[in-house]
Design an enzyme around this catalytic site. Structure first.
Site, PDB file in Angstrom:
ATOM      1  N   MET A  54     -12.258   4.201   0.703  1.00 31.20           N
ATOM      2  CA  MET A  54     -12.775   4.515   2.041  1.00 31.20           C
ATOM      3  C   MET A  54     -13.447   5.876   1.932  1.00 31.20           C
ATOM      4  O   MET A  54     -12.924   6.897   2.383  1.00 31.20           O
ATOM      5  CB  MET A  54     -11.620   4.498   3.056  1.00 31.20           C
TER       6      MET A  54
ATOM      7  N   HIS B   2      -8.785   0.794  -2.923  1.00 34.41           N
ATOM      8  CA  HIS B   2      -9.580   0.533  -1.722  1.00 34.41           C
ATOM      9  C   HIS B   2     -10.264   1.847  -1.358  1.00 34.41           C
ATOM     10  O   HIS B   2      -9.628   2.761  -0.843  1.00 34.41           O
ATOM     11  CB  HIS B   2      -8.625   0.042  -0.606  1.00 34.41           C
TER      12      HIS B   2
ATOM     13  N   MET C 243     -10.730  -6.045   6.812  1.00 34.49           N
ATOM     14  CA  MET C 243      -9.884  -5.090   7.534  1.00 34.49           C
ATOM     15  C   MET C 243      -9.416  -5.736   8.837  1.00 34.49           C
ATOM     16  O   MET C 243     -10.229  -6.230   9.621  1.00 34.49           O
ATOM     17  CB  MET C 243     -10.667  -3.817   7.879  1.00 34.49           C
TER      18      MET C 243
ATOM     19  N   SER D 227       0.859  -1.189   0.000  1.00 34.41           N
ATOM     20  CA  SER D 227       0.000   0.000   0.000  1.00 34.41           C
ATOM     21  C   SER D 227       0.888   1.229   0.000  1.00 34.41           C
ATOM     22  O   SER D 227       1.702   1.408   0.914  1.00 34.41           O
ATOM     23  CB  SER D 227      -0.888   0.009   1.249  1.00 34.41           C
TER      24      SER D 227
HETATM   25  C1  DX5 Z   1      -5.887   1.425   6.385  1.00 36.92           C
HETATM   26  C2  DX5 Z   1      -5.562   1.001   4.996  1.00 36.92           C
HETATM   27  C3  DX5 Z   1      -4.455   0.023   4.899  1.00 36.92           C
HETATM   28  C4  DX5 Z   1      -3.145   0.542   5.411  1.00 36.92           C
HETATM   29  C5  DX5 Z   1      -2.321  -0.609   5.892  1.00 36.92           C
HETATM   30  O1  DX5 Z   1      -7.046   2.178   6.359  1.00 36.92           O
HETATM   31  O2  DX5 Z   1      -6.693   0.395   4.396  1.00 36.92           O
HETATM   32  O3  DX5 Z   1      -4.308  -0.416   3.554  1.00 36.92           O
HETATM   33  O4  DX5 Z   1      -2.430   1.242   4.437  1.00 36.92           O
HETATM   34  O5  DX5 Z   1      -1.229  -0.097   6.572  1.00 36.92           O
HETATM   35  P1  DX5 Z   1      -0.304  -1.029   7.480  1.00 36.92           P
HETATM   36  O6  DX5 Z   1       0.163  -2.164   6.640  1.00 36.92           O
HETATM   37  O7  DX5 Z   1       0.796  -0.125   7.921  1.00 36.92           O
HETATM   38  O8  DX5 Z   1      -1.184  -1.478   8.609  1.00 36.92           O
HETATM   39 ZN    ZN Z   2      -6.345  -0.502   2.366  1.00 37.76          ZN
END
Ligand code: DX5
Ligand code: ZN
Length: 210
Positions: free
Chosen positions: A63, A61, A132, A5
């Site tokens: 959000m 993704h 998640m 990501s």
């Molecule tokens: C959080 C995101 C994740 C995030 C993961 O809202 O959806 O994709 O980037 O980050 P890490 O791997 O650092 O938990």
């Molecule tokens: Zn994500």
């Protein structure tokens, strides 16, 4: 599959950062609107730039509170996968069909508190489910242990009915928990801070594959 990501990358060196994760399978793009989640990330201009920098599939993704209004433009940019959160769309079945009509893989994202039962009537239509394992909004949070059982239960649902949906796990993934997550049945591991916080991204990606 491993999906870095870019949320944790150095955006001032975007070209180099993307090139350094080319051994991954998918690039994960966390699009936040500052409304559904208390964080604001990036939009179309940056996504176009990222598209021009890699031939890896792009996994958006969403959000955001109104995911339906983003999918046409994302498809036009050349995003390959789009997931949205179940509670953000009244007509999730319709939106899944629309995403697929655009030639894009469709996924539904479930927050830690959303039960798998919400998938019952839509799972056969999905290309993937994003589970998640942290609350959405930020990278660098700790993996919520209960997510592991959720992966196992979803694997069971998918395999029992011979469905095709892939399981993507997102949040707090690192080399200490990756094997357990893979063993539980996840197909795609998203990682931001573990990969982009390491000194060798290719080695970090390899360590998540086991
Ligand atoms: C959080 C995101 C994740 C995030 C993961 O809202 O959806 O994709 O980037 O980050 P890490 O791997 O650092 O938990
Ligand atoms: Zn994500």
């Amino acid at each position: 599959m491993i999906a870095p990501s870019v949320l944790s990358c150095d955006f001032g060196r975007l070209r180099e950062e993307i090139a350094a994760v080319e051994s991954a399978d998918v690039i994960h793009l966390d699009i936040m609107d500052g409304h559904y989640v208390p964080n604001l990330t990036f939009g179309y201009v940056l996504l176009e730039k990222i598209r021009s920098l890699t031939s890896l599939p792009l996994d958006a993704h969403l959000m955001v509170t109104n995911p339906a209004s983003y999918v046409e433009r994302l498809a036009k940019i050349g995003v390959d996968w789009i997931s949205f959160h179940q509670e953000c769309e009244f007509h999730s079945h319709r939106l899944v069909q629309r995403i697929k009509e655009l030639g894009v893989k469709a996924g539904l994202a479930l927050n830690p508190a959303v039960p798998l039962s919400t998938l019952e009537c839509i799972l056969p239509d999905l290309d993937y489910v994003l589970l998640m394992s942290v609350n959405p909004g930020f990278s660098g949070q700790s993996f919520i242990p209960a997510a592991l059982e959720k992966v196992r239960a979803l694997r069971n649902m998918i395999d029992t009915d011979k469905m095709a949906a892939l399981i993507e796990i997102d949040g707090g993934v690192n080399c200490d928990n990756a094997a357990r997550i893979r063993d539980a049945g996840a197909d795609i591991l998203v990682s931001a801070s573990y990969i982009f916080g390491s000194s060798n991204y290719a080695a970090a990606i390899k360590s998540l594959r086991g």
